[in-house]
Scaffold this active site. Structure first.
Site, PDB file in Angstrom:
ATOM      1  N   SER A  66      33.120  -4.151  15.701  1.00 24.31           N
ATOM      2  CA  SER A  66      34.494  -4.292  16.194  1.00 24.31           C
ATOM      3  C   SER A  66      35.521  -4.606  15.115  1.00 24.31           C
ATOM      4  O   SER A  66      36.720  -4.657  15.412  1.00 24.31           O
ATOM      5  CB  SER A  66      34.549  -5.368  17.284  1.00 24.31           C
ATOM      6  OG  SER A  66      33.996  -4.885  18.487  1.00 24.31           O
ATOM      7  N   GLU A 164      28.986   2.778  21.702  1.00 24.30           N
ATOM      8  CA  GLU A 164      27.919   3.378  20.898  1.00 24.30           C
ATOM      9  C   GLU A 164      28.068   3.075  19.412  1.00 24.30           C
ATOM     10  O   GLU A 164      27.069   3.018  18.685  1.00 24.30           O
ATOM     11  CB  GLU A 164      27.883   4.890  21.108  1.00 24.30           C
ATOM     12  CG  GLU A 164      27.420   5.328  22.491  1.00 24.30           C
ATOM     13  CD  GLU A 164      28.521   5.241  23.537  1.00 24.30           C
ATOM     14  OE1 GLU A 164      29.686   4.946  23.150  1.00 24.30           O
ATOM     15  OE2 GLU A 164      28.228   5.453  24.727  1.00 24.30           O
ATOM     16  N   LYS A 230      39.191 -10.879  12.345  1.00 17.88           N
ATOM     17  CA  LYS A 230      38.611 -10.021  13.386  1.00 17.88           C
ATOM     18  C   LYS A 230      37.119  -9.935  13.121  1.00 17.88           C
ATOM     19  O   LYS A 230      36.694  -9.680  11.996  1.00 17.88           O
ATOM     20  CB  LYS A 230      39.228  -8.619  13.364  1.00 17.88           C
ATOM     21  CG  LYS A 230      38.638  -7.687  14.434  1.00 17.88           C
ATOM     22  CD  LYS A 230      39.109  -8.085  15.815  1.00 17.88           C
ATOM     23  CE  LYS A 230      38.268  -7.446  16.915  1.00 17.88           C
ATOM     24  NZ  LYS A 230      37.030  -8.212  17.183  1.00 17.88           N
ATOM     25  N   THR A 231      36.353 -10.148  14.170  1.00 17.74           N
ATOM     26  CA  THR A 231      34.903 -10.141  14.038  1.00 17.74           C
ATOM     27  C   THR A 231      34.299  -8.878  14.639  1.00 17.74           C
ATOM     28  O   THR A 231      34.965  -8.110  15.332  1.00 17.74           O
ATOM     29  CB  THR A 231      34.289 -11.362  14.736  1.00 17.74           C
ATOM     30  OG1 THR A 231      34.601 -11.293  16.143  1.00 17.74           O
ATOM     31  CG2 THR A 231      34.849 -12.655  14.162  1.00 17.74           C
TER      32      THR A 231
END
Length: 286
Positions: A66, A164, A230-231
């Site tokens: 992500s 995915e 952001k992880t």
């Protein structure tokens, strides 16, 4: 001879005890790799100059997961700056457009969400459906990869949609980046003329407002320090974070940390990234 030994003992007594100090960043990374039984990629880059301060496997490929959502919203903002998109534009979608983990978008099936709201959801809550809806506006994975090439990133690639793209198969180059490439791209988005000053501020603010990164670097951040991050996560042994850090509530450095191919639990992965972050911060403060 006895006098010499006494002098040495006296000198040693004045030195700091290394056993009480946190490991140096690279020592901590090596320790993390051993404890994770996996690979760590990391880079620490000066935001103003782009100079690399610390690096480990910085040119190795790691799953983006992500963390790609920051680049995605950068591409959206570039379209806004060009007059091809508006943050206020409303996008409507259906139940069949929702994928796993969509905590914000699933609540707005009836009224839809604006492009700006989708970006906020994608970055601050890592909403996967919001990311897919935004990805469609930039031409899908191929369109986002083309945007990366346009801004000089010839390494990072997005091949699939959420969810995915989080598959993280060992040795699979799809949906990957390198710590060095991600840091350089983030720096371009936030400091160069690739985005307007207004769009740069907006992208940074979304990262400041991140609400799902608590167990990572935020957990070891000293009081008064700035963080925007952001992880990314995968069930198949990967974890990552892209962040801007600095004392005195000022963004001074970019830190990118990726993990891959580890059997460790998510809690253990979080702990190791936090440990690397703590070592970087302590070394910074010396």
């Amino acid at each position: 001879m006895r006098y010499f030994r006494l002098c040495i003992i006296s000198l040693l007594a004045t030195l700091p005890l290394a056993v009480h100090a946190s490991p140096q960043p690279l020592e901590q990374i090596k320790l993390s790799e051993s404890q994770l039984s996996g690979s760590v990629g990391m880079i620490e880059m000066d935001l103003a100059s782009g100079r690399t301060l610390t690096a480990w496997r910085a040119d190795g490929r790691f799953p983006m997961m992500s963390t790609f959502k920051v680049v995605l919203c950068g591409a959206v903002l570039a379209r806004v700056d060009a007059g091809d998109e508006q943050l206020e534009r409303k996008i409507h979608y259906r139940q069949q457009d929702l994928v796993d983990y969509s905590p914000v978008s699933e609540k707005h099936l009836a009224d839809g969400m604006t492009v700006g709201e989708l970006c906020a959801a994608a970055i601050t809550m890592s909403d996967n459906s919001a990311a897919n809806l935004l990805l469609a506006t930039v031409g899908g994975p191929a369109g986002l990869t083309a945007f990366l090439r346009q801004i000089g990133d010839n390494v990072t690639r997005l091949d699939r949609w959420e969810t995915e793209l989080n598959e993280a198969l060992p040795g699979d180059a799809r949906d990957t980046t390198t710590p060095a490439s991600m840091a350089a791209t983030l720096r371009k988005l936030l400091t160069s003329q690739r985005l307007s000053a207004r769009s740069q501020r907006q992208l940074l603010q979304w990262m400041v407002d991140d609400r799902v990164a608590g167990p990572l670097i935020r957990s070891v951040l000293p009081a008064g320090w700035f963080i925007a991050d952001k992880t990314g996560a995968s069930e198949r042994g990967a974890r990552g974070i892209v962040a801007l850090l600095g004392p005195n509530n000022k963004a001074e450095r970019i830190v990118v940390i990726y993990l891959r191919d580890t059997p460790a639990s998510m809690a253990e992965r979080n702990q190791q990234i936090a440990g690397i972050g703590a070592a970087l911060i302590e070394h910074w403060q010396r």
